[in-house]
Design an enzyme around this catalytic site. Structure first.
Site, short mmCIF file in Angstrom:
data_model
loop_
_atom_site.label_atom_id
_atom_site.label_comp_id
_atom_site.label_asym_id
_atom_site.label_seq_id
_atom_site.Cartn_x
_atom_site.Cartn_y
_atom_site.Cartn_z
N TYR A 142 0.86 -1.19 0.00
CA TYR A 142 0.00 0.00 0.00
C TYR A 142 0.89 1.24 0.00
CZ TYR A 142 -3.40 3.49 1.58
OH TYR A 142 -4.21 4.61 1.69
N ASP A 235 9.25 2.69 0.19
CA ASP A 235 8.18 3.37 0.91
C ASP A 235 8.26 2.92 2.37
OD1 ASP A 235 5.94 4.45 2.03
OD2 ASP A 235 4.53 3.68 0.53
N LYS A 263 3.81 8.82 9.12
CA LYS A 263 3.49 8.22 10.43
C LYS A 263 4.45 8.71 11.54
CE LYS A 263 0.58 4.72 8.49
NZ LYS A 263 0.74 4.13 7.18
#
Ligand SMILES: *Cc1c(COP(=O)(O)O)cnc(C)c1O
Length: 422
Positions: A142, A235, A263
């Protein structure tokens, strides 16, 4: 009716599905979401006054636990000095210098407001740097909700949109490969390597369960990228500052050309970053031709939260404590009938299944289908026992430095009794 259920009914009248990000709606587990009014350490409290030990931790950012005193102080002090200037300020400088001084593959970085934005910007930059259009991604990874990443494998090498509203022209510029499949990767690069601007991967895929990859597979990807002039993008929005300060780039020893963070980097505030080699990053405006901007980028309050969080992670002791917590969870749950636990450091994935093959699950295809409904039962049994897991069988759980041994034992006990009861 509980206050949470009442609020959810009201929320449904004013926002799609009552939530501002889909997984929060409890669609995978049934029931209605908790409305949380406060959080402290490893605990969250809902609007009905129920307390839970939290193993979702906002899906990753809260590595130090909720309302950590040092982060709270930093945020309060920053806010008291003004919270948006629209010009240069010292806090983003301090955070950039901290990261650049510690991560050799981060020579330059640019702050944005989310992981999605970081990925979107890194892809644009990779296309500009290579003069190519095609992007390679992996099924089961994702990368946020930018159009080019909402693509799944189609027939042959062409990707197809995985969301309505993504034009076929965009989908045609993304190809999808399988994780843990070196021959497939080699075939794909042989066929289209010279067209590939970038290959983007979660070096520790953690958004479709937790799918640890073999070092050989990541090495093969890095090698293929190098051979074909394709930029390698790690990522690390979830793994960065989580598995180690330097994330999976540090652990694997692989040097990505570009890397994306999110995050933890904002300590629970909306921050993302894309980063990499200076010569590539210097293509970004205002020095280079790649446009990218943000009115609220490097917001000083968010930067203060990120800085206070990362400063507490630099000496490495936090990662030892996180690993201890993870190991304790693994030990206390090992051999539990009807359960598989996959773990990497402080990331864990609970898979209720009968007798798995014992092989580590590394691809979405290996996910045992029957475990979806079993997870829903386990989720609600744990909720009743005062434990909050991410509300989906496809989300990893998170440990923080605020979780105590008692918290871990409570989780393990609740998991075991939920499985006994079924
Ligand atoms: C969470 C995540 C994103 C998206 O970040 P947002 O801040 O939710 O936009 C992208 N990539 C990975 C690997 C993620 O875990």
């Amino acid at each position: 009716m509980s206050r949470s259920a009442d609020m959810f009914a009201r929320a449904n009248a004013v926002t799609p599905g009552g939530v501002h990000s889909p997984v929060r709606a409890f669609r995978h587990v049934g029931g209605t979401p908790l409305f949380i009014r406060s959080a402290q350490g490893s605990r969250i409290e809902d609007v009905d006054g129920q307390r839970y030990t939290d193993f979702c931790m906002a899906f990753g950012p809260m590595i130090l636990g909720h309302t950590h005193p040092a982060v709270l102080d930093a945020v309060t002090a920053a806010a008291a000095s003004g919270w948006s200037f629209g010009t240069a300020e010292p806090c983003s400088l301090a955070l950039s210098e901290l990261i650049c001084s510690r991560l050799p593959w981060v020579e330059n970085l640019r702050f944005v407001n989310s992981g999605t934005e970081a990925v979107m910007s890194a892809l644009r930059l990779a296309r500009a740097a290579t003069g190519r259009s095609l992007i390679l991604k992996f099924d089961g990874c994702y990368h946020g909700h930018t159009d080019a990443m909402l693509i799944r494998a189609g027939s042959g090498l062409a990707g197809i949109a995985d969301s309505a509203g993504v034009p076929p022209g965009v989908a045609a510029d993304t190809v999808v490969a399988q994780l843990d499949d070196i021959p497939g990767l080699e075939g794909l690069f042989a066929a289209r390597g010279s067209e590939l601007a970038a290959a983007i991967i979660e070096p520790l895929p953690a958004n479709h369960g937790l799918l640890p990859q073999r070092q050989e597979f990541l090495d093969a990807l890095a090698w293929q990228c190098q051979q074909h002039g394709t930029l390698l993008i790690f990522d690390e929005v979830i793994s960065g500052f989580r598995t180690a300060f330097g994330g999976m780039a540090e652990i694997t020893g692989i040097r990505p050309d570009l890397v994306t963070y999110g995050k933890i980097i904002g300590g629970g505030f909306p921050v993302g970053a894309y980063a990499g080699r200076r010569e590539i990053m210097q293509l970004v405006a205002p020095v280079g031709p790649v446009y990218q901007a943000g009115t609220l980028s490097a917001n000083p309050v968010a930067m203060a939260a990120g800085l206070a969080t990362l400063e507490r992670l630099t000496d490495g002791t936090a990662y030892l404590a996180l690993e201890d917590n993870g190991r304790l969870l693994e030990e206390t749950l090992s051999g539990t009938p009807g359960l598989r636990l996959q773990r990497f450091g402080s990331l864990f994935w609970l898979v209720p299944e009968d007798a798995g093959s014992g092989e580590v699950i590394r691809t979405p295809a290996a996910f045992p289908a029957a475990s979806e409904s079993r997870f829903a039962k386990m989720f609600h049994a744990l909720l009743a026992a005062g434990i909050y897991l991410p509300p989906s069988p496809y989300e990893a759980g998170f440990l923080s430095t605020a979780h105590s041994e008692d918290d871990i034992h409570a989780l393990a006990d609740a998991v075991r009794s939920s499985l006994d009861a079924r």
